[in-house]
Design an enzyme around this catalytic site. Structure first.
Site, PDB file in Angstrom:
ATOM      1  N   CYS A  26      15.564 -45.257  51.992  1.00  0.00           N
ATOM      2  CA  CYS A  26      15.570 -46.318  52.976  1.00  0.00           C
ATOM      3  C   CYS A  26      16.856 -46.477  53.028  1.00  0.00           C
ATOM      4  O   CYS A  26      17.829 -47.554  52.085  1.00  0.00           O
ATOM      5  CB  CYS A  26      14.832 -47.360  52.944  1.00  0.00           C
ATOM      6  SG  CYS A  26      13.546 -47.502  52.241  1.00  0.00           S
TER       7      CYS A  26
ATOM      8  N   ALA B 203      20.642 -47.195  54.724  1.00  0.00           N
ATOM      9  CA  ALA B 203      21.112 -48.031  56.158  1.00  0.00           C
ATOM     10  C   ALA B 203      21.407 -49.046  55.536  1.00  0.00           C
ATOM     11  O   ALA B 203      20.697 -49.891  54.344  1.00  0.00           O
ATOM     12  CB  ALA B 203      21.263 -47.934  56.959  1.00  0.00           C
TER      13      ALA B 203
ATOM     14  N   GLY C  68      24.010 -48.322  53.729  1.00  0.00           N
ATOM     15  CA  GLY C  68      25.044 -46.282  53.222  1.00  0.00           C
ATOM     16  C   GLY C  68      25.623 -46.100  52.105  1.00  0.00           C
ATOM     17  O   GLY C  68      26.441 -44.940  51.633  1.00  0.00           O
TER      18      GLY C  68
ATOM     19  N   LYS D  77      25.205 -47.080  49.069  1.00  0.00           N
ATOM     20  CA  LYS D  77      24.925 -44.938  47.579  1.00  0.00           C
ATOM     21  C   LYS D  77      24.500 -44.193  48.681  1.00  0.00           C
ATOM     22  O   LYS D  77      24.671 -42.662  48.008  1.00  0.00           O
ATOM     23  CB  LYS D  77      22.829 -45.936  48.049  1.00  0.00           C
ATOM     24  CG  LYS D  77      23.097 -47.118  46.520  1.00  0.00           C
ATOM     25  CD  LYS D  77      21.660 -48.199  46.774  1.00  0.00           C
ATOM     26  CE  LYS D  77      21.687 -49.007  46.197  1.00  0.00           C
ATOM     27  NZ  LYS D  77      22.102 -50.329  47.259  1.00  0.00           N
TER      28      LYS D  77
ATOM     29  N   ASP E  97      16.514 -43.506  57.306  1.00  0.00           N
ATOM     30  CA  ASP E  97      16.128 -45.129  57.410  1.00  0.00           C
ATOM     31  C   ASP E  97      15.588 -45.254  58.607  1.00  0.00           C
ATOM     32  O   ASP E  97      15.718 -44.584  60.070  1.00  0.00           O
ATOM     33  CB  ASP E  97      17.838 -45.988  57.730  1.00  0.00           C
ATOM     34  CG  ASP E  97      17.532 -46.896  57.446  1.00  0.00           C
ATOM     35  OD1 ASP E  97      16.969 -47.088  56.792  1.00  0.00           O
ATOM     36  OD2 ASP E  97      17.243 -47.986  58.486  1.00  0.00           O
TER      37      ASP E  97
ATOM     38  N   ASP F 273      16.081 -47.682  47.874  1.00  0.00           N
ATOM     39  CA  ASP F 273      16.370 -49.061  47.658  1.00  0.00           C
ATOM     40  C   ASP F 273      15.478 -49.302  48.653  1.00  0.00           C
ATOM     41  O   ASP F 273      15.851 -49.999  49.679  1.00  0.00           O
ATOM     42  CB  ASP F 273      17.870 -49.165  48.085  1.00  0.00           C
ATOM     43  CG  ASP F 273      18.347 -50.203  48.141  1.00  0.00           C
ATOM     44  OD1 ASP F 273      17.828 -51.485  47.745  1.00  0.00           O
ATOM     45  OD2 ASP F 273      20.194 -50.987  48.673  1.00  0.00           O
TER      46      ASP F 273
ATOM     47  N   CYS G 271      17.623 -55.733  45.954  1.00  0.00           N
ATOM     48  CA  CYS G 271      18.316 -56.447  45.661  1.00  0.00           C
ATOM     49  C   CYS G 271      18.067 -58.093  46.162  1.00  0.00           C
ATOM     50  O   CYS G 271      17.939 -59.125  46.560  1.00  0.00           O
ATOM     51  CB  CYS G 271      19.792 -56.440  46.861  1.00  0.00           C
ATOM     52  SG  CYS G 271      18.672 -56.831  48.277  1.00  0.00           S
TER      53      CYS G 271
END
Length: 445
Positions: A260, A262, A264, A266, A281, A323, A376
């Site tokens: 996943c 975007a 970007g 990582k 993505d 992520d 997050c």
């Protein structure tokens, strides 16, 4: 209500151009529109910035409007505490918006009270719906200016249901720290390409080098004009967001999948480490920023606009990074609207998505390979609970304990299981960081 102690970076939007006193009435109108849009739905503020009223402003006015709206969002609970003490009954929402915007200017951005009050009264007078309340607006705001705001609580800026969850999960002391972190506008963090000297970048952007190699700066304005941008030396990425990429620990020549990807950051980390990276993505528009940064930094990756669960490709990888989509409650320092936009039902809904994506990710890991799962979010259902359930479903995987010191993560972020739970209140001496959960898992050969 203005904070004291460690200097807070000046709002990016008002760092240059005319003084706040000179910025026009229309900017305050747009600030109110942005505030209400942010309170109505997720991404509402960004959508409102693209509307005609905002686009009609000069760039400095538009930026000021955004700064005011963001200040109001960060201190909304405290501002309403101040207003409620002075209001016998709640006025129409449009009137409350005028007063919220004025107090955000005077109490957070430290605009001279006479300018904010005068403009608020003018705005009240020109709209038939608010005109009958112009004397109330004047009296309330002048009263605050004359007598002071009184005591307010940082916890009031958090929605009640979120405050209750965080108190139950992390304890009362941690809740206080999170509430204080939610007040502050964060600095800008930069991740560097290998071989770029953090000390040199820090000096160029008037910042500091943090553990792990991130450079943090209070500098504001268009990052495209900063030293090193055109050279592709760095990209913008919160210090906490850089930790999962380091945790995956890819080596030159390894294959890596960013599921996943975007916007970007990582993917850039994995490519910079020398891996052969495939980035997926579901959003083609959001991948544009990644492709632009790849070009600017001279890095390469295979970028594919497709949902990870629908990708028809039988490849497996040495390293997989997931992520996962989440409520993003850990990003409230940069996106204060996320706390107002997130609803309790979304936690369970997104947890189902994460569950499915984890199983998809597991199928992409080679025997002996590893994956990192991160979100997050500060909600356990999107972090610890996901990994506990995954390991029960997948006995062929085991936890690889993280070393926070080697990753540029706060030492207190390490959990007993060897995972990382980063809270925004950590590293308060440096200005905090985004909230993240991250776990590294290895597929047993």
């Amino acid at each position: 209500m203005a904070t004291k102690g460690r200097p807070r970076p000046a709002p990016a939007e008002v760092a240059q151009g005319p003084s706040q006193d000179d910025i026009g009435v229309e900017a305050r109108v747009v600030a109110g529109l942005l505030l209400n849009a942010a309170l109505e739905k997720r991404n509402g503020l960004d959508e409102a910035l693209s509307q005609p009223a905002a686009r009609a402003l000069e760039p400095v006015d538009r930026a000021f409007a955004r700064a005011v709206a963001m200040a109001a969002l960060r201190r909304l609970g405290e501002i309403d505490q101040i207003l409620n003490r002075r209001l016998q009954k709640s006025p129409p929402e449009a009137v409350r918006t005028l007063m919220r915007i004025a107090l955000a200017q005077t109490l957070v951005l430290e605009t001279p009270a006479f300018a904010a009050v005068s403009t608020a009264v003018k705005l009240a007078e020109r709209d038939p719906k608010t005109r009958p309340y112009k004397n109330l607006v004047n009296a309330v705001l002048r009263g605050v200016g004359r007598e002071g705001p009184g005591l307010t609580t940082a916890e009031s800026n958090l929605p009640d249901w979120i405050a209750a969850r965080w108190k139950a999960t992390y304890g009362e002391a941690a809740l206080t720290g999170l509430a204080l972190a939610a007040r502050e506008e964060p600095a800008t963090d930069l991740s560097l390409k290998p071989g770029v000297d953090p000390a040199a970048v820090a000096a160029a952007v008037e910042g500091e080098a943090l553990e792990g190699g991130t450079v943090r700066t209070g500098r504001r304005g268009d990052v495209a004009t900063w030293p090193g941008f055109d050279d592709g030396d760095w990209w913008v990425q919160d210090a906490a967001a850089a930790v999962p990429g380091r945790l995956l620990d890819v080596k030159p020549g390894e294959t890596a999948l960013d599921m996943c990807a975007a916007p970007g950051g990582k993917t850039l980390q994995l490519a910079a480490a020398g891996a052969s990276v495939t980035a997926l993505d579901r959003s083609a528009p959001r991948l544009k920023r990644l492709t632009q940064n790849l070009e600017r930094t001279g890095l390469t990756a295979e970028v594919i606009a497709v949902p990870a669960e629908d990708w028809e490709d039988d490849r497996t990888f040495d390293a997989v990074l997931l992520d996962a989509p989440c409520t993003a409650t850990g990003t409230f320092r940069r996106n204060p609207e996320v706390l107002r936009a997130t609803k309790p039902a979304e936690v369970a809904k997104l947890a189902d998505v994460q569950h499915r994506l984890l199983d998809v990710a597991a199928e992409r890991v080679k025997p002996g390979g590893r994956m990192v799962y991160c979100t997050c979010s500060l909600e356990r259902e999107e972090g610890e609970t996901q990994i506990i359930a995954f390991l029960r479903r997948n006995p062929g995987f085991r936890t690889v304990a993280a070393d926070p010191a080697a990753l540029g993560a706060p030492l207190e972020a390490l959990t007993p299981e060897g995972w990382l739970r980063i809270l925004p209140s950590m590293w308060a001496e440096h200005g905090g960081l985004d909230g993240f959960f991250a776990a590294k898992l290895e597929r047993v050969s």
